[in-house]
Scaffold this active site. Structure first.
Site: not given
Ligand SMILES: [Zn+2]
Ligand SMILES: [Zn+2]
Length: 385
Positions: A67, A70
């Protein structure tokens, strides 16, 4: 103190309807429809202040997650790729361990000097899902490193109820330093554990297990499958480095899915019986579930851990004929997950230390996240103190 701060512009896409709740709270439910032009920088940030039930942690290790990658990567319109709940600016980082250096006046379960790791999901304990025993589905959720300041920083303040002691891991691995590094792997490992054993109800010793994707979550799934007594573990991964890591943590067979037909390979390995337990940890279910479907053992299970905003073609006739089930999973809180993972690591049943492939200082956190976009490492750690 210093921290890796993500600044981004609140600029909803023209076709996205911002809800009243989003407007009121400043939180985006669908991050990649709202946050544009992200900037990541290690900079000054106010020292955390302690509530009565909070402990102050000196952060010793924090893993780079998919994440985080991202947030760094954007689409062609400049929006962050991360699709979930977010509020910026904030400090990123949510897979961490640290030392208790100060305590609020009402803290009763920890002491100064304790080594801990921390849940990322700040569940409220008061909403209906929390009260029903489903903290991973809290409706008042805050998330460390997503909506509130995270752990790519010198310090963090957290309620004691989210902390789990990891001194037993340090004892097993022979040093505090290793204890903090391996302790920082607990959170992603708990995501895999929650999916496999809580949500999907696990598998029987001897069952054949497939794991698609050997990033940190898939690698944890392989290690857990081995510790739980899987008969054969077959993994699919495209990165050559991660293929080696998958073997190091317990996969018996690892294939590049571009070179084989995954479903057929699983049928060959199982001599036509199919695999009993399938784990999707690649975030490409639209490609992977159809392969799993070709290799469903009778009574088999599919568990979805990877996140993807994609519809998936499923042939439910196969699930009927093979008495199969599919499970969706998110989160890591509750259900004994943190303590059981810590026990397995402390007992030497689960050793994911080989997956730590790079270490950076706090000032180099942007480099650490940039490196993660190569998608070749196991776990990259930032060590702020
Ligand atoms: Zn994580
Ligand atoms: Zn709640």
């Amino acid at each position: 103190m210093k921290g890796l701060v993500l600044d981004a512009v609140w600029e909803p896409r023209s076709d996205y309807v911002v809800s009243d709740w989003e407007e009121k709270t400043g939180k985006a439910i669908t991050g990649n429809s709202i946050w544009r032009h992200p900037k990541l920088k290690v900079r000054d940030w106010a020292d955390p202040t302690l509530g009565p039930q909070d402990v102050l942690l000196e952060i010793r290790a924090c893993g780079v997650c998919g994440s985080d990658m991202h947030f760094y990567e954007t689409d062609e319109d400049g929006y962050i790729l991360y699709p979930g709940l977010t509020k910026f600016p904030t400090i990123l980082g949510h897979e961490f361990s640290g030392k208790v250096v100060e305590m609020g006046k009402d803290v009763t379960t920890l002491q100064v000097g304790d080594m801990v790791t921390v849940e990322e999901m700040i569940w409220c304990g008061r909403c209906i899902p929390c009260r029903n025993g489903y903290p991973n589905h809290c409706t008042n959720l805050e998330e460390i490193g997503f909506t509130i300041p995270g752990a790519f920083a010198n310090y963090i303040a957290v309620d004691e109820k989210f902390c789990w002691k990891i001194d037993a891991i340090a004892e097993r691995f022979g040093s505090e330093e290793k204890g903090y590094e391996i302790g920082a792997l607990t959170e992603p490992t708990c995501v895999a554990y929650n999916a496999m054993f809580e949500r999907a109800g696990g598998f029987r010793p001897g069952h054949y297990v497939s794991v698609f994707g050997a990033g940190p979550i898939g690698l944890a799934a392989i290690g857990l499958a081995k510790a739980a007594g899987a008969g054969i573990i077959a993994a699919f991964e495209i990165s050559p480095q991660r293929i080696e890591l998958a073997q190091a943590v317990g996969a018996d067979h690892v294939y590049d899915p571009r070179e084989v037909n995954a479903g057929e390979v699983l049928m060959e390995l199982s001599k036509g019986e199919g695999f009993d337990f399938h784990v999707e940890a690649a975030g490409a279910p639209e490609l992977i579930v159809p392969e799993m479907e070709k290799a469903l053992a009778i009574n088999s299970k599919i568990v979805q851990i990877g996140r993807a905003a994609q519809r998936v073609p499923m042939y439910l006739e196969a699930f009927q004929v093979r008495r199969a089930q599919a499970f969706g999973a998110q989160g890591h809180s509750g259900h004994e997950t943190f303590p059981n993972v810590i026990r397995m690591v402390a007992a030497g049943r689960l050793d994911l230390s080989p997956i730590i492939t790079a270490r950076y200082g706090l000032e180099e956190t942007v480099d650490a996240i940039a490196r993660s976009t190569e998608r070749a490492d196991g776990k990259i750690l930032v060590k702020p103190n």
